[in-house]
Design an enzyme around this catalytic site. Structure first.
Site, short mmCIF file in Angstrom:
data_model
loop_
_atom_site.label_atom_id
_atom_site.label_comp_id
_atom_site.label_asym_id
_atom_site.label_seq_id
_atom_site.Cartn_x
_atom_site.Cartn_y
_atom_site.Cartn_z
N LYS A 83 0.84 -1.20 0.00
CA LYS A 83 0.00 0.00 0.00
C LYS A 83 0.87 1.25 0.00
O LYS A 83 1.89 1.31 0.70
CB LYS A 83 -0.88 0.02 1.26
CG LYS A 83 -1.82 -1.15 1.36
CD LYS A 83 -2.53 -1.18 2.71
CE LYS A 83 -3.48 -0.02 2.90
NZ LYS A 83 -4.20 -0.12 4.21
O1 G3P Z 1 -8.71 0.55 6.16
C1 G3P Z 1 -8.71 1.87 6.61
C2 G3P Z 1 -9.07 1.93 8.03
O2 G3P Z 1 -8.14 1.23 8.80
C3 G3P Z 1 -9.27 3.30 8.53
O3 G3P Z 1 -10.36 3.22 9.34
O4 G3P Z 1 -11.96 3.93 11.04
O5 G3P Z 1 -9.57 4.78 11.09
O6 G3P Z 1 -11.18 5.56 9.37
P1 G3P Z 1 -10.78 4.46 10.27
#
Ligand code: G3P
Length: 219
Positions: A83
């Site tokens: 990534k």
């Molecule tokens: O895959 C992306 C994720 O880990 C981010 O999630 O909830 O931190 O926006 P969040």
């Protein structure tokens, strides 16, 4: 549709992999940092448990650093996906790594313009962050729809993986849109599997069965 757990927690990874049908594990620097272990050692441990794809996000600032880190991480995994957080350096590094034959993902993609560049650079996946887009008052789903239409028009094969999924409704909405892949926390995944009426019905079936068979338990 590919389905991933977004976690670095080994217990959750083991539990998810036991199911047998998940496509792998996605991670990012924040997710790995939560586990308080040396990242490359943790990556190796994750890969030992996961038969499918293991996603690792580079942390270097320059294209050269990212390429070095990407190659190191990829060498530790059977089916790596590397990534890159969207930037000019990331576009360069992603392109170089995809030329090595390693699968790539452009993450932190928030505009259609970024999505076009990522696809042109050779990204196998891009990950729109549904929850984070919703957080700022826009629509993560509308963004996914726009990118999907744009890729179709341009003939790009870059897959869309819905990320930053905050709850079961996000999963259903993304599924209806026909995303290529999704990644979610262990908690959201577990929530998808349960419903109070399922629990109630299962209890009722078990009670009726026990009443029929009594102590013997013989079928
Ligand atoms: O895959 C992306 C994720 O880990 C981010 O999630 O909830 O931190 O926006 P969040």
């Amino acid at each position: 549709m590919e389905l991933y757990l977004d976690t670095g927690n080994l217990e959750h990874i083991r539990s998810g992999m036991e199911l047998g049908f998940l496509d792998g594990i996605t991670t990012n620097p924040s997710i790995l940092a939560k586990e308080k272990k040396a990242p490359m050692e943790l990556l190796k441990e994750i890969d030992r448990i996961v038969p499918g794809k293991v996603w690792y996000q580079v942390t270097g600032r320059t294209a050269a650093d990212m390429i070095r880190e990407a190659r190191e991480a990829a060498s530790l995994c059977k089916r790596p996906v590397i990534k890159f957080p969207m930037s000019m350096d990331s576009l360069q590094a992603l392109h170089a790594i995809s030329k090595d034959g390693i699968e790539t993902n452009m993450t932190l993609v928030y505009t259609p313009g970024q999505a076009v560049l990522a696809a042109k650079a050779g990204a196998v996946y891009i990950s729109p962050y549904l929850g984070r887009i919703d957080d700022v008052g826009a629509s993560g789903l509308a963004f996914v729809r726009e990118v999907r239409e744009m890729y179709r028009t341009l003939g790009f094969e870059t897959k869309i993986i819905a990320a930053s999924i905050r709850g079961t409704q996000h999963v259903v909405d993304a599924a209806k849109l026909g995303v290529d892949a999704m990644t979610m926390s262990y908690e959201v995944f577990r929530d998808l599997a349960v419903h109070p009426l399922t629990e109630k019905g299962s209890r009722q079936f078990a009670d009726d069965w026990e009443a029929l068979l009594g102590e013997s338990g013989t079928i």
